[in-house]
Design a protein around this motif. Sequence first.
Motif, short mmCIF file in Angstrom:
data_model
loop_
_atom_site.label_atom_id
_atom_site.label_comp_id
_atom_site.label_asym_id
_atom_site.label_seq_id
_atom_site.Cartn_x
_atom_site.Cartn_y
_atom_site.Cartn_z
N GLN A 1 -1.11 3.58 84.92
CA GLN A 1 -0.87 4.38 83.72
C GLN A 1 -1.85 4.02 82.61
OE1 GLN A 1 3.35 3.61 83.24
NE2 GLN A 1 3.89 5.52 84.28
N SER A 2 -2.21 2.75 82.49
CA SER A 2 -3.17 2.35 81.47
C SER A 2 -4.57 2.88 81.78
CB SER A 2 -3.19 0.84 81.29
OG SER A 2 -3.79 0.21 82.40
N GLU A 3 -4.84 3.18 83.07
CA GLU A 3 -6.10 3.78 83.46
C GLU A 3 -6.09 5.29 83.25
OE1 GLU A 3 -7.22 2.76 87.47
OE2 GLU A 3 -6.70 0.65 87.15
N GLY A 4 -4.95 5.85 82.83
CA GLY A 4 -4.85 7.27 82.55
C GLY A 4 -4.26 8.11 83.66
N TYR A 5 -3.72 7.47 84.69
CA TYR A 5 -3.13 8.20 85.81
C TYR A 5 -1.66 8.51 85.56
CZ TYR A 5 -7.19 7.24 88.74
OH TYR A 5 -8.45 7.19 89.26
N SER A 6 -1.23 9.68 85.99
CA SER A 6 0.19 9.97 86.14
C SER A 6 0.58 9.39 87.49
CB SER A 6 0.46 11.47 86.15
OG SER A 6 0.12 12.03 84.91
N VAL A 7 1.76 8.77 87.57
CA VAL A 7 2.17 8.12 88.81
C VAL A 7 3.25 8.95 89.49
CG1 VAL A 7 3.20 6.05 89.81
CG2 VAL A 7 1.55 5.84 87.94
N CYS B 1 10.35 -4.25 93.88
CA CYS B 1 9.72 -3.41 94.90
C CYS B 1 8.26 -3.81 95.10
CB CYS B 1 9.79 -1.94 94.48
SG CYS B 1 11.47 -1.33 94.27
N ALA B 2 7.70 -3.32 96.19
CA ALA B 2 6.30 -3.58 96.51
C ALA B 2 5.57 -2.26 96.72
CB ALA B 2 6.19 -4.44 97.76
N ILE B 3 4.35 -2.20 96.29
CA ILE B 3 3.50 -1.04 96.53
C ILE B 3 2.82 -1.26 97.89
CG2 ILE B 3 1.48 0.25 95.73
CD1 ILE B 3 3.81 0.47 93.79
N THR B 4 2.91 -0.27 98.77
CA THR B 4 2.28 -0.41 100.08
C THR B 4 0.98 0.37 100.17
OG1 THR B 4 3.62 1.40 100.98
CG2 THR B 4 4.48 -0.84 101.23
N ASN B 5 0.80 1.37 99.29
CA ASN B 5 -0.44 2.14 99.30
C ASN B 5 -0.54 2.92 97.99
OD1 ASN B 5 -2.86 3.14 100.50
ND2 ASN B 5 -1.81 5.07 100.91
N VAL B 6 -1.77 3.10 97.53
CA VAL B 6 -2.04 3.93 96.36
C VAL B 6 -3.19 4.85 96.70
CG1 VAL B 6 -2.84 3.96 93.96
CG2 VAL B 6 -1.31 2.15 94.73
N THR B 7 -2.99 6.15 96.45
CA THR B 7 -4.06 7.14 96.62
C THR B 7 -4.30 7.78 95.27
OG1 THR B 7 -3.32 7.56 98.88
CG2 THR B 7 -4.79 9.19 97.89
N LYS B 8 -5.52 7.63 94.78
CA LYS B 8 -5.86 8.18 93.47
C LYS B 8 -6.51 9.55 93.66
CE LYS B 8 -6.63 3.72 91.26
NZ LYS B 8 -7.64 2.86 90.59
N ASP B 9 -5.95 10.54 92.99
CA ASP B 9 -6.51 11.89 93.00
C ASP B 9 -7.06 12.17 91.61
OD1 ASP B 9 -7.20 14.52 93.36
OD2 ASP B 9 -5.14 15.27 93.33
N SER B 10 -8.34 11.99 91.46
CA SER B 10 -8.94 12.19 90.15
C SER B 10 -9.75 13.48 90.11
CB SER B 10 -9.80 10.98 89.77
OG SER B 10 -10.67 10.65 90.81
N THR C 1 -3.80 11.97 89.05
CA THR C 1 -2.53 11.48 89.58
C THR C 1 -2.78 10.38 90.60
OG1 THR C 1 -1.54 13.66 89.26
CG2 THR C 1 -0.40 12.16 90.76
N ALA C 2 -1.95 9.35 90.55
CA ALA C 2 -1.96 8.30 91.57
C ALA C 2 -0.68 8.46 92.38
CB ALA C 2 -2.02 6.93 90.92
N TYR C 3 -0.83 8.66 93.68
CA TYR C 3 0.32 8.80 94.58
C TYR C 3 0.62 7.41 95.15
CZ TYR C 3 -0.74 13.69 93.99
OH TYR C 3 -0.97 14.92 93.43
N VAL C 4 1.83 6.92 94.92
CA VAL C 4 2.20 5.55 95.23
C VAL C 4 3.25 5.52 96.33
CG1 VAL C 4 3.21 3.45 94.27
CG2 VAL C 4 1.65 4.82 92.88
#
Length: 85
Positions: free
Chosen positions: A39-45, A58-67, A74-77
Amino acid sequence: MKKFTITAAGASILAAAAIGLAGGAAAAGGADATVNGLQSEGYSVSFNKTPSANLTQCAITNVTKDSASVANPTAYVDIACPDGC
């Protein structure tokens, strides 16, 4: 004995590399730290599912950034939370 030492060292290096690659999606401190960073990088999560626990558990297992959309990237988490929380 030398062969075992070399094999064990090689396995340790491979395991460390695998952990490093898997950890690339997540920041230390829980999923909340990763989400706050995105979010600080400007992404909607956007989560793959509704978290079943507090993000600190919780743990994040993958992040896909759609810029592709500069106005609203948007970052899909993908998130994994413990059951029963």
